[in-house]
Write an enzyme that holds these catalytic residues in place. Structure first.
Site: not given
Length: 735
Positions: A245, A473, A514, A618, A623, A693-695
């Site tokens: 994180f 991730t 990343g 994209r 998943k 997209v993770g944050e």
């Protein structure tokens, strides 16, 4: 490979492997407990000893004396290392405080000694025998008290401290509808499952560290700088990371002290930070105080918007860049943002998932709802009326892609927003007060060079090597998907090796950059490998197709394994970016929807439903991307309702420095979560046409929860976390 023109059709666009909801290829290792994490690397080097860190018992001052006699004589002890006998040390470029303190102390639990022994228990017991006399000094530990003395510091990341456009003060004063409100967010901890942990071993003057680190090249560079040795003599290995994180972006005390302990004991040493040191010794998300002013016309158009933020840090530390999203998210000709930093003697404040935007959106998106209410507008409609397709501070600069309105409208339909009662505190379900909340989601798309090496052997196996990391991730999987798509093979023909400084330097894991950058680096290396294969076969490379494990050109077809030959082929390259990110503003957008229920008698809060709609280029693996977003939504819910590092303002430490006192959500706290990804590609971003997209998934969640609680109860809470004591005496009268 230089990426300086928008991407056109390329092999990734076939989407035979990329873009598919693929199971994580590292999943079986993690599910069976066989993925090798740093502290568990018993196999890499024999005769490992154990180090136990002694942290400072004061937050500011100096060590008058330190007595190591009893500790050194304790059973099993091999060495006791302090700043006095560790040799001359430098400070890493990315470290604000020194990782090894003494005689001066900069913050509570700063490492001041390492005891090395045959067993962990012996090292821990001997560490209690280290006797330290301190000369405490008065420190600053209260952001509110230090706020008026805060100064303007230009951050190293996140843009300038201040920005302005038009005449904010004049436009705000003249606006017929105005909001002027102050919000606060507390200090927060990363609280990842795997502790900061390392094993260090010396071979002559060469050092290898098996560690848990998100950014291998940064860590290698700073370890060499701190030890004052050549970078070529340091190797960091970090193939699996049990959460980070942002707390593992930089070199931390566990890695440095393991290296110093191994040098002193003349054998490999392993060090893990106990939970209290993870919280007080490493980094945290700094608290903020934020003032937001919005002036609007009666038809709901923003005429003036201003956002000021105050946060604290050690001298030399950056501010929390909580105003960043306000510079870009909504239209408005007259604008102002400002960040100020107060000197605090707490542990270093630094990156934690979506630094800047996460706490900034927690304030801004409440303010937007408050303004919509003043205007008697639906909160979604108010956001839509103030959408912009250009950078509002630099209108000549368009967004490369911006589908915020689509996110809001699709989410509204899916969530049943039309059933929301706009009158707060009026919807009941038995004893529960029920409310719906919304917030926009925003996070910038960051570009960073990233390299990779790709090998093809005579079995047709493609091996990818890059120092990119996987912090849970899904990096292994999307990198494998990229290589498989580019080389025309199935996933079982791809081997991915990550997290080793012996591999080409990547972008690393952080800032949600990343996925896009690391796969683009793999793309670049695969383009070179394709060219090498074509040359070897005498094919005209522009006409070559790599399909089903074969290389085809015209009516000729050769198996990829045959093309490799006995010696195989290898290629290495990196993605580098031109000026597209200056010509276009690259950002990701979304919308969060939340339903809450609040007990009308006790004020207990229960989340009932959550939905995120994301537009982020994209989606390389739906998943694993969904997994990232629901994890971020969970983290955002925790920030809204429970997460808070409580500061002892007398002695300068975080009181609740373990997982018993620092609360994070558990399964029972989180309801069913839905995630929708818009069908979007962004050719401006990279050859992958992807973004992060993770944050994005955490940005705005806290405010959506807060807005839902307001809709349920009529109680507006502007100071996080929203605990029941802030609601209890303000709830509507029970019928």
């Amino acid at each position: 490979m230089k990426f300086d023109a928008p991407a056109t059709f390329n092999p990734i666009d076939r989407l035979k492997v990329v873009g598919r909801p693929t199971d994580r290829i590292d999943g079986p290792l993690k599910a069976t407990g066989t993925a090798p994490y740093a502290y568990e690397r018993h196999d890499v080097v024999p005769n490992q000893a154990y180090g136990y860190v002694v942290g400072s018992a004061i937050a500011k001052g100096r060590i008058a004396s330190i007595d190591l006699k009893d500790a050194a004589a304790a059973p099993g002890v091999l060495a006791v290392v302090t700043a006095q006998n560790a040799g001359k040390l430098d400070k890493g470029e990315f470290n604000v405080a020194r990782l090894f303190g003494g005689p001066d102390i900069q913050h509570y639990h700063q490492a001041i000694a390492l005891v090395v022994a045959e067993t962990f228990e012996q090292a821990r017991a001997a560490a209690q025998l280290v006797r330290v006399d301190y000369v405490p000094a008065k420190g600053a530990f209260d952001l509110a008290a230090a706020k008026d003395a805060a100064i303007k510091l230009e951050p190293s990341f996140g843009g300038p401290a201040d920005t302005a456009a038009g005449d904010f003060a004049g436009a705000f004063a003249k606006a017929p509808v105005r909001l002027d409100a102050t919000y606060s967010t507390p200090d927060q901890s990363h609280a990842m499952m795997e502790p900061h942990a390392s094993i260090a071993a010396w071979d002559g003057d060469r050092l290898t560290v098996w560690t848990s680190n998100q950014m291998i090249d940064w860590g290698t560079t700073d370890m060499a700088k701190t030890l004052r040795i050549g970078k070529e003599k340091v190797r960091l290995v970090s193939p699996y990371i049990g959460g980070g994180f942002g707390g593992k972006l930089f070199l931390r005390a566990d890695a440095l002290l393991a290296a110093l302990g191994a040098r002193a004991a003349k054998r490999p040493v392993k060090v893990a930070l106990p939970r209290p040191l993870m919280i007080n010794n490493t980094t945290h998300r700094p608290a903020t105080i934020q003032r937001i002013r919005i002036g609007a016309t009666k038809d709901g158009k923003i005429a003036a918007i201003g956002h000021e933020s105050w946060s604290g840090n050690l001298p030399g530390g950056d501010p929390e860049t909580a105003v960043g999203q306000t510079r870009l998210l909504y239209a408005g000709k007259n604008r102002m943002t400002a960040m100020r930093t107060a000197h605090l003697d707490l542990a270093e404040g630094n990156a934690m998932r979506a630094p800047g935007e996460a706490p900034g959106m927690m304030a801004l998106e409440i303010a937007i709802d408050e303004m919509a209410e003043k205007l008697n507008l639906d909160p979604i409609e108010f956001r839509i009326r103030n959408d912009t397709q250009v950078d509002p501070e630099h209108p000549q600069r368009p967004f490369s892609q911006r589908q915020l309105i689509e996110c809001l409208r699709i989410g509204s339909d899916r969530f049943g927003w039309s059933k929301r009662n706009p009158a707060p505190g009026k919807t009941r379900d038995g004893r529960w007060l029920v409310g719906l909340g919304v917030a926009a989601a925003f996070r910038n798309n960051l570009l960073a060079p990233s390299g990779a090496r790709v090998r093809l052997d005579d079995r047709g196996i493609v091996t990818v090597e890059t120092d990119m990391t996987d912090i849970g991730t899904g990096s292994y999987t999307i990198i494998a998907q990229t290589a498989a798509e580019m080389m025309g093979v199935s996933l079982d023909k791809v081997v991915v090796r990550l997290g080793d400084s012996a591999f080409p330097v990547s972008c690393g894991s952080g800032g949600q950059f990343g996925a896009n950058n690391s796969t683009s680096g793999v793309y670049a290396a695969c383009v070179k490998l394709r060219e090498a294969v074509a040359r070897k076969l005498g094919f005209n490379s522009p006409d070559v197709a790599f399909v089903d494990g074969e290389v085809r050109s015209g009516n000729r077809s050769v198996a990829l394994a045959e093309a490799a030959g006995e010696r195989g082929l290898a290629a290495e390259d990196a993605i580098e970016y031109g000026e597209l990110d200056k010509t276009y503003q690259q950002s990701t957008f979304g919308a969060h929807f939340v339903e809450v229920a609040v007990d009308a008698a006790t004020a207990e809060i229960r989340l009932r439903r959550m939905l995120a709609v994301c537009a982020a280029g994209r989606i390389l693996n739906p998943k694993s991307a969904r997994s990232q977003v629901i994890g971020a939504m969970t983290m955002g819910a925790g920030a809204a309702l429970m997460e808070e590092l409580v500061v002892d303002k007398r002695r300068g430490f975080f009181v609740n420095h373990d997982l018993a006192g620092y609360e994070v959500p558990v399964h029972a706290d989180i309801p069913h979560q839905d995630v929708i990804f818009l069908d979007e590609t962004d050719p401006i971003s990279s050859p992958m046409k992807a973004k992060g997209v993770g944050e994005l998934g955490i940005c705005g969640v806290g405010a959506a929860v807060a807005n839902a609680i307001y809709n349920a109860t009529g109680v507006r809470v502007r100071d996080y976390p929203i605990t029941l004591d802030k609601l209890l005496d303000r709830l509507p009268e029970m019928a």
